[in-house]
Design a protein around this motif. Structure first.
Motif, PDB file in Angstrom:
ATOM      1  N   VAL A   1      16.648  48.268 115.736  1.00  0.00           N
ATOM      2  CA  VAL A   1      15.601  49.270 115.537  1.00  0.00           C
ATOM      3  C   VAL A   1      15.159  49.291 114.072  1.00  0.00           C
ATOM      4  CG1 VAL A   1      15.103  51.747 115.580  1.00  0.00           C
ATOM      5  CG2 VAL A   1      16.275  50.684 117.505  1.00  0.00           C
ATOM      6  N   ASP A   2      16.103  49.161 113.150  1.00  0.00           N
ATOM      7  CA  ASP A   2      15.757  49.179 111.720  1.00  0.00           C
ATOM      8  C   ASP A   2      14.800  48.047 111.352  1.00  0.00           C
ATOM      9  OD1 ASP A   2      17.232  51.448 111.196  1.00  0.00           O
ATOM     10  OD2 ASP A   2      19.019  50.350 110.552  1.00  0.00           O
TER      11      ASP A   2
ATOM     12  N   LYS B   1      11.359  49.065 112.506  1.00  0.00           N
ATOM     13  CA  LYS B   1      10.813  50.072 111.592  1.00  0.00           C
ATOM     14  C   LYS B   1      10.291  49.412 110.326  1.00  0.00           C
ATOM     15  CE  LYS B   1      13.635  53.988 113.125  1.00  0.00           C
ATOM     16  NZ  LYS B   1      14.658  54.975 112.712  1.00  0.00           N
TER      17      LYS B   1
ATOM     18  N   GLN C   1      16.897  54.272 124.474  1.00  0.00           N
ATOM     19  CA  GLN C   1      17.115  54.953 123.190  1.00  0.00           C
ATOM     20  C   GLN C   1      16.421  54.201 122.058  1.00  0.00           C
ATOM     21  OE1 GLN C   1      18.252  57.920 122.507  1.00  0.00           O
ATOM     22  NE2 GLN C   1      17.926  57.598 120.328  1.00  0.00           N
ATOM     23  N   LYS C   2      16.472  52.858 122.080  1.00  0.00           N
ATOM     24  CA  LYS C   2      15.767  52.059 121.071  1.00  0.00           C
ATOM     25  C   LYS C   2      14.265  52.348 121.129  1.00  0.00           C
ATOM     26  CE  LYS C   2      18.559  47.880 120.433  1.00  0.00           C
ATOM     27  NZ  LYS C   2      18.525  46.409 120.530  1.00  0.00           N
TER      28      LYS C   2
ATOM     29  N   ARG D   1      12.794  55.005 122.234  1.00  0.00           N
ATOM     30  CA  ARG D   1      12.576  56.368 121.738  1.00  0.00           C
ATOM     31  C   ARG D   1      12.508  56.371 120.201  1.00  0.00           C
ATOM     32  NH1 ARG D   1      16.439  58.887 124.258  1.00  0.00           N
ATOM     33  NH2 ARG D   1      15.087  59.864 125.792  1.00  0.00           N
ATOM     34  N   GLU D   2      13.469  55.724 119.550  1.00  0.00           N
ATOM     35  CA  GLU D   2      13.507  55.704 118.080  1.00  0.00           C
ATOM     36  C   GLU D   2      12.296  54.996 117.489  1.00  0.00           C
ATOM     37  OE1 GLU D   2      17.240  54.623 116.165  1.00  0.00           O
ATOM     38  OE2 GLU D   2      18.266  55.051 118.066  1.00  0.00           O
ATOM     39  N   ILE D   3      11.928  53.881 118.092  1.00  0.00           N
ATOM     40  CA  ILE D   3      10.780  53.115 117.589  1.00  0.00           C
ATOM     41  C   ILE D   3       9.491  53.912 117.763  1.00  0.00           C
ATOM     42  CG2 ILE D   3       9.376  51.050 117.998  1.00  0.00           C
ATOM     43  CD1 ILE D   3      12.148  49.740 118.861  1.00  0.00           C
ATOM     44  N   ARG D   4       9.332  54.541 118.922  1.00  0.00           N
ATOM     45  CA  ARG D   4       8.121  55.321 119.179  1.00  0.00           C
ATOM     46  C   ARG D   4       8.032  56.527 118.255  1.00  0.00           C
ATOM     47  NH1 ARG D   4       6.577  57.399 123.723  1.00  0.00           N
ATOM     48  NH2 ARG D   4       4.460  56.922 123.155  1.00  0.00           N
ATOM     49  N   MET D   5       9.165  57.152 117.955  1.00  0.00           N
ATOM     50  CA  MET D   5       9.156  58.290 117.034  1.00  0.00           C
ATOM     51  C   MET D   5       8.720  57.830 115.641  1.00  0.00           C
ATOM     52  SD  MET D   5      12.518  60.427 118.350  1.00  0.00           S
ATOM     53  CE  MET D   5      12.658  61.319 116.826  1.00  0.00           C
ATOM     54  N   GLU D   6       9.227  56.689 115.202  1.00  0.00           N
ATOM     55  CA  GLU D   6       8.832  56.142 113.895  1.00  0.00           C
ATOM     56  C   GLU D   6       7.333  55.821 113.885  1.00  0.00           C
ATOM     57  OE1 GLU D   6       9.535  54.575 109.927  1.00  0.00           O
ATOM     58  OE2 GLU D   6      10.678  55.908 111.225  1.00  0.00           O
TER      59      GLU D   6
ATOM     60  N   ASP E   1       5.406  58.993 113.639  1.00  0.00           N
ATOM     61  CA  ASP E   1       5.460  59.515 112.274  1.00  0.00           C
ATOM     62  C   ASP E   1       4.507  58.769 111.341  1.00  0.00           C
ATOM     63  OD1 ASP E   1       7.365  61.343 113.066  1.00  0.00           O
ATOM     64  OD2 ASP E   1       9.070  60.257 112.173  1.00  0.00           O
TER      65      ASP E   1
END
Length: 171
Positions: free
Chosen positions: A42-43, A46, A103-104, A106-111, A114
């Motif tokens: 995920v990092d 991002k 979950q990956k 979710r994190e990517i979409r949130m970034e 943002d």
């Protein structure tokens, strides 16, 4: 290659050629390693969203791209940054997506949210969900098997499912 392995290993930029050999459209597509359990971190995605990943970077599912790496872009321009995020999901495997992958996503979409990056999900391989589609593509969204698979993508955080009832084919 196993079921949890990704075909794409490098961050690859594709240009869309115009008619002339040295002329291309003013946008590019970047392909990344898949989000499988052993897939891209995920990092790293991002960093790519922010323009810090250079073309041909080989993803490492164990270690993220560091600022010391030659493929780390220290000073990204607007042209290096992602302007639209597209998640491609095969319909024939959407029900098998593991919680860790969700979950990956979710994190990517949130970034991406943002950063103000618009997002889209494309569902592929719908013909593998139901044999009737091969016979009559016009009614693809009327088939219950396809509709059920498409609706499963609604389980991904923040993805709203909207079905349209027309299909256009360009041959």
């Amino acid at each position: 290659m196993g079921a949890d392995d990704s075909f794409t290993q490098k961050y690859t930029t594709y240009r869309v050629q115009k008619e002339g050999p040295k002329s291309s459209y003013p946008f590019v597509f970047n392909d990344i390693m898949g989000l499988e359990i052993k897939g891209v971190l995920v990092d790293d995605i991002k960093l790519a969203l922010r323009g810090h990943v250079k073309n041909n970077y080989t993803f490492n599912p164990v270690s993220k791209l560091s600022e010391k790496d030659p493929f780390y872009n220290k000073s990204p321009t607007d042209n290096d940054k992602v302007h639209a995020l597209v998640c491609v999901v095969p319909a024939n495997t959407v029900a098998d997506i593991k919680d860790e992958v969700v979950q990956k996503i979710r994190e990517i979409r949130m970034e991406a949210s943002d950063l103000g990056i618009p997002q889209l999900a494309i569902i592929t391989k719908i013909d593998e969900v139901c044999s009737d589609i091969k016979e009559d593509l016009k009614n693809v969204y009327k088939l219950k098997a396809v509709k059920a698979k498409v609706c499963l993508t609604g389980n991904f955080p923040g993805i709203t499912v909207k079905l349209t009832y027309t299909v256009r084919m360009f041959l």
